[in-house]
Design an enzyme around this catalytic site. Structure first.
Site, PDB file in Angstrom:
ATOM      1  CE  LYS A  25      -6.064   1.978  -0.589  1.00  0.00           C
ATOM      2  NZ  LYS A  25      -6.374   2.154   0.779  1.00  0.00           N
ATOM      3  CE  LYS A  82      -3.590   2.363   2.626  1.00  0.00           C
ATOM      4  NZ  LYS A  82      -4.600   2.238   3.682  1.00  0.00           N
TER       5      LYS A  82
END
Ligand code: PBG
Length: 326
Positions: A249, A196
């Site tokens: 992400k 992330k």
């Protein structure tokens, strides 16, 4: 070589369909939902046209619409009535996400896989993903881990099918796995937000989830967009700690990372097509600058082609409809 070889031979009519390598299906989709216990009717998120915050009593209806379109899973984000320094509203059995899980479970049962986002930032007054030491403005890693474990257990107790920790604390997957196992939830999988990035593409989400931070930014725990090898290391550690599904992400600006992770680990892989990716397409489409349906299809197809087995996207319901029309 040309003229014996002509690549265009396979590009027309049914033959074009026959040689297609990647197929996007409704089964690939995970629909994100915002559950807000401070409202009593649905509220559109201003920076995400078409995305709504819902009170806990209304989530099951929206989840049912998604199920009717064939979408297999939702991921829930909670907006609590009460925030405090450690985020205690994250793990109470009567708190917003736990209530929403029970609502959806009781109405849809096995027809909907319920994933819960597992993080403290929506529940803390400072908006960070962990416990904060105000003197040093440090986001404390280790004291955060038991809180995440507790939250995972409460989600599972409510009926969550998968938990998805998104806070990027070191050791969080191991801590959550142990907490789940100790409470006999050894069959609840962990979808880890493994790679992330500290991304400006999360802007509209922070409006929606009211999770903007009061000082600093998330760069002391989220990854540097410049790094790719580091993502491999993050994923490797998460696998060792017991992650079942690995997430990258954001999605579109990080397709290289997604491809590397899928190729290197051959594990179930998810990609999060985040709020900023959604908002850009919406804004351009509203201006008449892009054909929304075509761009949505092409973007999500590209994420799948790069290696995603699952795509978390605010376009889930739209894509389900687009696929039906096709
Ligand atoms: C919470 C969380 C965020 C997103 C998902 N979980 C925000 C953040 O890390 O700041 C972003 C999702 C999106 O932008 O659509 N940790």
């Amino acid at each position: 070589m040309f003229p014996q070889v002509r690549m265009r031979r396979l590009r027309s009519g049914k033959i074009r369909d026959m040689v297609r390598e990647t197929a996007l299906t409704v089964n690939d989709l995970i629909y994100p939902m915002f559950v807000d216990e401070t409202i009593d009717s649905m509220q559109e998120v201003s920076s995400m046209p078409g995305v709504y915050k819902l009170p806990p009593e209304k989530v099951a209806d929206d989840a049912k619409d998604a199920a009717d379109l064939g979408i297999p899973a939702v991921i829930l984000f909670g907006i609590p009535a009460k925030k405090d320094e450690t985020g205690t509203s994250a793990w109470g059995d009567e708190d917003v996400v736990q209530r929403a899980v029970r609502e959806i479970k009781s109405q849809l049962g096995k027809d909907m896989v319920i994933i819960t986002d597992l993080c403290l930032c929506e529940y803390t007054t400072h908006g960070h993903c962990g416990v904060v030491d105000y003197d040093s403005e440090e986001i404390l890693n280790d004291p955060t881990l038991p809180l995440l474990g507790k939250t995972a257990v409460s989600h599972s107790k409510a009926g969550a099918d998968i938990v998805a920790p998104s806070g990027m604390m070191d050791g969080m997957i191991g801590a959550i796995r142990s907490a789940l196992d100790e409470n006999k939830f050894y069959n609840v999988p962990i979808m880890s937000y493994a790679a992330k990035y500290s991304s400006a593409f999360y802007g509209p989400f922070r409006d929606a989830a009211e999770s903007s931070y009061s000082f600093g930014d998330r760069s002391s725990y989220q990854m540097d967009p410049a790094n790719s090898d580091e993502a491999i290391r993050e994923v490797e550690l998460d696998i060792q700690e017991g992650a079942d599904i690995l997430m990258v992400k954001p999605a579109l600006p990080y397709l290289d990372i997604l491809y590397r992770i899928k190729t290197e680990f051959e594990m179930p892989t998810a990609a999060y097509n985040v709020s900023g990716e959604y908002a850009m397409i919406k804004a351009a489409a509203q201006n008449g600058w892009l054909d929304e349906k075509k761009v949505v299809y092409e973007s999500l197809l590209s994420i799948k082609r790069a290696g995603a087995d699952m795509i978390l996207t605010y376009f889930a319901k739209d894509l389900a409809q687009i696929l039906e029309e096709m």
